[in-house]
Scaffold this active site. Sequence first.
Site, PDB file in Angstrom:
ATOM      1  N   GLU A 163       0.633  -1.393   0.055  1.00  0.00           N
ATOM      2  CA  GLU A 163      -0.043   0.035  -0.091  1.00  0.00           C
ATOM      3  C   GLU A 163       1.030   1.223   0.016  1.00  0.00           C
ATOM      4  O   GLU A 163       0.847   2.258   0.871  1.00  0.00           O
ATOM      5  CB  GLU A 163      -0.828  -0.142   1.271  1.00  0.00           C
ATOM      6  CG  GLU A 163      -2.113  -0.962   1.175  1.00  0.00           C
ATOM      7  CD  GLU A 163      -3.103  -1.139   2.264  1.00  0.00           C
ATOM      8  OE1 GLU A 163      -3.972  -1.410   2.081  1.00  0.00           O
ATOM      9  OE2 GLU A 163      -2.692  -0.393   3.385  1.00  0.00           O
ATOM     10  N   GLU A 167      -6.517  -7.332  -1.088  1.00  0.00           N
ATOM     11  CA  GLU A 167      -7.078  -7.176   0.126  1.00  0.00           C
ATOM     12  C   GLU A 167      -8.481  -6.927   0.025  1.00  0.00           C
ATOM     13  O   GLU A 167      -8.812  -5.866  -0.705  1.00  0.00           O
ATOM     14  CB  GLU A 167      -6.532  -6.214   1.007  1.00  0.00           C
ATOM     15  CG  GLU A 167      -5.097  -6.662   1.575  1.00  0.00           C
ATOM     16  CD  GLU A 167      -4.496  -5.459   2.337  1.00  0.00           C
ATOM     17  OE1 GLU A 167      -5.224  -4.893   2.945  1.00  0.00           O
ATOM     18  OE2 GLU A 167      -3.295  -5.400   2.634  1.00  0.00           O
TER      19      GLU A 167
END
EC number: 3.2.1.23
Length: 655
Positions: free
Chosen positions: A161, A318
């Site tokens: 991320e 995710e």
Amino acid sequence: MTTDDTTPRRWLRRAGAPRLEYGADYNPEQWPREVWPDDVRAMRAAGVTVVSLAIFSWARIQPRPEVYDFAWLDEIIDLLHAGGIAVDLATATASPPPWLIARHPEILPVDKRGNTVWPGGRQHWRPTSPVFRAHALRLVRALATRYGKHPAVVAWHVNNELGCHNVYDYSDDAAVAFRAWLRDRYRTLDGLNAAWGTDFWSQRYSDWDQIIPPRQATTHPNPTQRLDFKRFSSDALKEHLIAERDLLHELTPDLPVTTNFMVMGEMSPMNYADWAAEVDFVANDHYVLPGPQARDELSFSANLTGNLAGGRPWFLMEHSTSAVNWQPVNVAKKPGEMHRDALTHVAHGADAVCFFQWRQSKAGAEKYHSAMVPHAGEDSAIFRTVSALGRRLASLSAVAGTRRAPADVAILFDWESWWVSEHDSHPTDRLRYKQEALDWYTALLDLGIRADVVPALTTDHRLVIAPILHVVPEELASDLKRYVGNGGHLVTTYFSGIVDENDQIWLGGYPGALRDLLGIRIEEFAPLLDGETAELDNGTTGTLWTDRIDVTDPAVEILARYKTGEQAERAAITRRAVGAGSAAYVSTRLGPDGLATVLPALLDGAGVTSELPPELRGRVELARRGEHRFLINRTAEPVDLGPDGILEPRGVLIR
């Protein structure tokens, strides 16, 4: 930049027929070794095929500067491999270990007020720190050398991320890198001064070293400086991605490399349209945000991710099995929502469906975040539901590898317009770029219209909707005119066409670069105060914004006028025919319901019709991959599909 049909792409390094992958982030270092065999057994029972490993493991892998401990990682990778579970191996560079901070506190980010951002969370590093980069690449080299040929490893997962918590760093390292970036962009100080309009407020620079990031100032910072700092900050993270990727490609040329984007909600700082070409396959993290358009936002983001991937399959790295831990109130998912969420991503191109995380943490900041194995263990509704999802995904192998089927309608989503339209010192600070785009998407779904959310103008769509296309360089203006001139149909909205790539106004009246194409002219904006509305004569109600439109081409058709307010009797929605094409303008925020009233005329003019029967429009979303049709129940009620039976609440039918 986005990928096109000719760009070669790679998928996971594994043998066998294509399949939909299924799994989660796996953090075995949080658990004693005796749990690991049970994890692998339970993964197999749930249908797990792949896990992302070692994402936050730097302190375990390298406990001291000159010491690497691979024994535990060797053991778990071998155990997973013996169980038939593949590994997406992270480079573990997301969060530096305490010893690195103790030795080199200069890698810590600095906020715009000059305060050091201390460790204790994650991503406590400067994207432009040469010290951090050197240590990170040393770790990457060690991992690639040890595991690059391991048969369990099917892909590399760079960092994690990128930019989620450290995108904007105002440190001295950032200042040096920002100056270098600016010199590369403008070449000369005269070029920079002209682009930034530095004669305003006596900001003219006479030396490159005078330039700093837009740190806390006495009043509004230079808007073009802010825009360039956003460009630079996205580029700095992309440069780190490329540095890790290039080393991995050098050492393990047969392994694909990706990183997980965050196309979701208001996550705007990273220009993923510019990043997409830098990975071997696109991966994304997405979490549902509460609100009346929560499910539509999921579909919007999955749709955009699929188009960032150029229509090719992508990896959902995710999402959540149930509640998250970072919202003010974290509500568990209702029955059916876990399956619907996962399969909506598949409908828009995902060939891998993964969760954060495999086993719900016992300690740490995310211990209340749901997982595939919750605190209650395998004897739980969540684990039974994830196991059922695993079986369903295994039955959909025919979908794997298929491409998203293009639609007739596109919503143009432009990162720089998102950035600039929400700057301060504007006609209103209430404007929300993503919300306007999402409203159009919801209205199209309500009418049963399939649309693509695209990061760049395409000529392959009959109708292109460009909400709040605020930043319009001359080249884009020409492309839009060409698109309409060749028979395309363009719809744009308030605050579009206003500035060029330097955030400088297109003079002569609004909407600037699009004024002649639309056949209208606006001398002054007319934003609305909170609570103010403007009624239109088509029965809709405008909020947030209105425009004082003067029609400059008698060929312009007025589709709706203002009925009340300061603009009463003036045009509110216009359309100008250009050959076989047209250019339309919507001058106020109408919300999904109002846009659903306006859209039929715009769709009819473009020759676009719904692929769904009337009784299903609005209740069901249609998505297509290859020859496969996904019918997604948008409601909490059963939907009668006729010969195909009943679509359960929050259900998905694939045929």
